[in-house]
Design a protein around this motif. Structure first.
Motif, PDB file in Angstrom:
ATOM      1  N   TYR A 115       7.608  -4.167  -5.331  1.00 32.59           N
ATOM      2  CA  TYR A 115       7.353  -4.248  -4.160  1.00 32.59           C
ATOM      3  C   TYR A 115       8.385  -3.832  -3.165  1.00 32.59           C
TER       4      TYR A 115
ATOM      5  N   VAL B 245       1.065 -11.285  -2.973  1.00 33.51           N
ATOM      6  CA  VAL B 245       1.071 -10.537  -1.455  1.00 33.51           C
ATOM      7  C   VAL B 245      -0.370 -10.627  -1.168  1.00 33.51           C
TER       8      VAL B 245
ATOM      9  N   ILE C  45       4.043  -3.149   3.014  1.00 32.25           N
ATOM     10  CA  ILE C  45       4.301  -3.359   1.535  1.00 32.25           C
ATOM     11  C   ILE C  45       3.833  -2.543   1.502  1.00 32.25           C
TER      12      ILE C  45
ATOM     13  N   ALA D 120      -3.799  -4.900  -3.058  1.00 26.20           N
ATOM     14  CA  ALA D 120      -2.909  -3.549  -3.204  1.00 26.20           C
ATOM     15  C   ALA D 120      -4.534  -2.201  -3.808  1.00 26.20           C
TER      16      ALA D 120
ATOM     17  N   LYS E 104       3.264  -0.933  -3.432  1.00 21.21           N
ATOM     18  CA  LYS E 104       3.780  -1.379  -4.696  1.00 21.21           C
ATOM     19  C   LYS E 104       4.369   0.244  -5.273  1.00 21.21           C
TER      20      LYS E 104
ATOM     21  N   ARG F 165       9.227  -3.473   0.854  1.00 23.08           N
ATOM     22  CA  ARG F 165       8.734  -3.852   2.626  1.00 23.08           C
ATOM     23  C   ARG F 165       9.521  -2.761   3.432  1.00 23.08           C
TER      24      ARG F 165
ATOM     25  N   ASN G 240       0.316  -8.869   7.037  1.00 20.91           N
ATOM     26  CA  ASN G 240       0.576  -9.117   5.384  1.00 20.91           C
ATOM     27  C   ASN G 240       1.641  -9.957   4.952  1.00 20.91           C
TER      28      ASN G 240
ATOM     29  N   LYS H  38      10.419  -7.493  -4.644  1.00 25.13           N
ATOM     30  CA  LYS H  38       9.823  -8.138  -6.022  1.00 25.13           C
ATOM     31  C   LYS H  38      10.130  -7.096  -6.919  1.00 25.13           C
TER      32      LYS H  38
ATOM     33  N   PHE I 279      -1.208  -2.859   0.584  1.00 25.58           N
ATOM     34  CA  PHE I 279      -1.872  -3.657   0.813  1.00 25.58           C
ATOM     35  C   PHE I 279      -2.656  -3.459   1.879  1.00 25.58           C
TER      36      PHE I 279
END
Length: 639
Positions: A258, A52, A304, A293, A306, A260, A63, A246, A288
């Motif tokens: 990860y 990403v 998105i 990130a 983390k 969304r 993104n 992910k 991001f």
């Protein structure tokens, strides 16, 4: 998205450069790109894991998820499909539409994901636009609209000149526009608004031309992404809804998810619900921005994220409220299997732990462990994936391994209906449980569905859940050892002993039903029902397209017959049809010699088809509920 080597990662670099996120464009060949961050990706020059990045085009934040192009890593692509607002499908202007291009476009169209096509490499010798446009119309979509022309093809000066057109294609979906088109020329602003609306609705697919290496056409593509792909919807103050697509491990081995976010927001120290009755506390958050990130206290809808701290989270998990279409499978499951063996027998435990961590990042590896033979089975899409797993085990875990010969994975489908029941306190049932099950065939592609034919109030919910979970687990190995698919399992009988206590209130397990009773009895009942229903073993078939010289038809047709391929259509220099997946590799090996190296083969999974002759058997790795004595010796330690 793209077929491997179409230039997708190079295009990502060029978009980041054009947006001012990076000062220098990285090279796939040199291993200096932003998204191919794994050492293995840099060495091989291919994308293995989706990555990403984020950048701005005017007032719109993009993104971008760069996905692998090699078919062995299609699982990485599948996981991102449910989190997209739109897609850019990259096509090589030299090689044209390739096998993976067709697989991806079919899926994008089926899911109605707004898609822009970018024909790359117009600066390369052999680039052709008219021929590629014909291929797009024939093999991908008739609703493609070129938004300009390419000039000076095959030279470093190749350029793209944008112009609006496609009024005839747009008019097919808009009666008012059709009337205006028939009456007179349609104004450009009318075309632009119609193009944006129909692209967002996945009715048409704009086509741009350019070069990721020289930058030709990339500014026009950026404008197209901003104008034509629909922006994210969802309010940050609405209830939380997101999807994990992910999982990776940080430097200290910590799990990073990860996700969304469709609606709502996630903050540090939030407790997030996921799966059934699961919850985790977020210890850190990153969003991001500008390519990388960035640590934040909060991530909001449309972004998105983390997320750290969710130790039990898995790929595909939904956080908060469920989002539509997030748990569907869009591509075929792996059709190959192999056994992985450590070179040093003392490292079996370490290998098992390492593979479990890899399966966490790629669930379709689908680990199967045979405790009796001390062997671990892996599911695979292809030989390249096997090589990558071998290199990853060596590089990241210090484990040297070898693989057995790759075999094809079949499935089993019920032939008819079958039922069975065992009652509590009635021989030969040694468990304190009553379970009755009926197995019925279901439509192809429907998977396995568990239903209740009795009232949910007949016994505690935990016992129903134990039966349902055990049904899914047991059907991983059918009568012939293959996974059972496309069936409905209905629970027809239930019964249990309530919790018993002595006078001094101690729990008497010998007279009380537990979840273990239902988990122990269910495989015996289910396999008895399945045995009465019968199963058909089905092997995977690939759809193939073969381009060969006209004079090679004579030697190629007998080869196809020997490999059990069935040609469906045959034109000048082109053969299309179906072939068993197990035979594709042999066709690839023999094709060059029969066609003077000019034969081109495309193949992709099409369907499962019943095998002819005796069904192939697969070694069991469970306690074998088909053999009651053997099963009870393992489960109850008695007969």
């Amino acid at each position: 998205m793209a077929h491997v080597d179409a230039g997708k990662t190079s295009l990502t670099e060029r978009l980041l450069y054009a947006a001012g996120v990076i000062d220098e464009i990285g090279s796939v060949d040199d291993g200096s790109t932003q998204t191919d961050s794994l050492a293995l990706e840099r060495r091989r020059g291919i994308t293995i894991k989706s990555a990403v990045v984020s950048f701005a085009i005017g007032d719109v934040t993009v993104n971008l998820i760069d996905t692998p192009g090699h078919p062995d890593f299609i699982a990485e692509v599948e996981r991102v499909l449910s989190v997209l607002d739109g897609a850019v499908l990259v096509i090589s202007g030299v090689e044209g539409v390739q096998a993976q291009t067709r697989v991806l476009m079919r899926t994008l169209k089926r899911l109605r994901i707004p898609t822009i096509l970018f024909v790359n490499k117009i600066d390369r010798r052999g680039a052709r636009t008219d021929a590629v446009l014909r291929q797009i119309a024939e093999r991908l979509t008739p609703a493609a609209i070129p938004l300009g022309t390419a000039r000076d093809l095959g030279t470093p000066a190749a350029s793209f000149h944008r112009m609006y057109g496609g009024a005839d294609v747009l008019a097919d979906n808009d009666e008012a526009l059709l009337a205006a088109y028939v009456a007179d020329a349609v104004p450009e602003d009318r075309l632009r608004s119609a193009l944006a609306a129909q692209t967002a609705a996945a009715l048409v697919h704009p086509v741009f031309f350019g070069s990721a290496i020289t930058g030709a056409g990339v500014d026009e593509l950026s404008d197209g992404i901003r104008e034509l792909l629909p922006p994210a919807k969802g309010a940050p103050d609405a209830p939380l809804s997101g999807t994990v697509f992910k999982i990776e491990r940080g430097p200290a081995g910590e799990k990073i998810a990860y996700a969304r976010l469709f609606t709502g927001a996630v903050r540090v120290r939030d407790k997030l619900p996921f799966r059934t009755e699961q919850e985790g506390k977020v210890t850190a958050v990153a969003a991001f921005e500008s390519g990388a990130a960035v640590p934040r206290q909060e991530v909001r809808a449309g972004q998105i994220a983390k997320l750290w701290g969710l130790d039990d989270i898995r790929i595909g998990d939904r956080i908060g409220e469920p989002a539509p279409g997030t748990d569907a499978h869009h591509f075929a499951p792996p059709s190959l299997e192999t056994v992985v063996i450590p070179d040093r027998p003392s490292e079996k435990g370490a290998l098992r732990a390492a593979l479990a961590q890899l399966a966490e990042q790629d669930p379709l590896i689908n680990l199967r462990q045979d405790d009796l033979r001390q062997e671990i089975f892996l599911s695979l899409y292809g030989e390249v994936q096997k090589e990558v797993i071998e290199a990853t085990l060596a590089d990241e875990f210090g484990l040297a391994v070898t693989f057995r010969e790759t075999t094809t994975i079949c499935v089993e489908r019920p032939s008819g209906a079958g039922s069975a029941v065992e009652f509590i306190a009635k021989a030969p049932n040694p468990f304190l449980a009553t379970v009755g099950l009926r197995v019925d065939p279901a439509p192809v592609g429907s998977g396995v569905e568990f239903r209740l034919g009795i009232s949910l109030g007949d016994m505690p919910y935990a016992f129903f859940k134990a039966v349902e979970d055990t049904v899914h687990e047991t059907l991983r190995q059918g009568l012939h050892g293959w996974q059972v698919v496309d069936c409905t399992v209905t629970m027809t009988h239930s019964g249990y002993y309530p919790r018993q206590s002595h006078a001094h209130q101690s729990f008497d397990k010998s007279m009380s039903s537990t979840g273990a009773d239902f988990r122990g009895l269910t495989p015996l009942v289910l396999m008895s029902a399945l045995r009465r229903a019968g199963t058909r073993v089905c092997e995977p078939l690939h759809r193939f397209r073969l381009e060969i010289p006209a004079d090679a038809l004579g030697p190629v047709l007998p080869l196809l017959a020997r490999l059990r391929a069935v040609p469906r259509t045959q034109g000048e220099g082109v053969i299309e049809g179906e072939i068993p997946a197990a035979r594709v590799h042999e066709l690839q090996q023999q094709l060059p010699a029969l066609t003077r190296g000019e034969g081109v083969l495309e193949s992709s999974f099409e369907r499962h088809h019943e095998v002819s002759g005796p069904p192939p058997e697969r070694e069991r790795t469970d306690h074998n509920p088909l053999n009651r004595k053997e099963y009870l010796l393992h489960v109850e330690r008695r007969v």
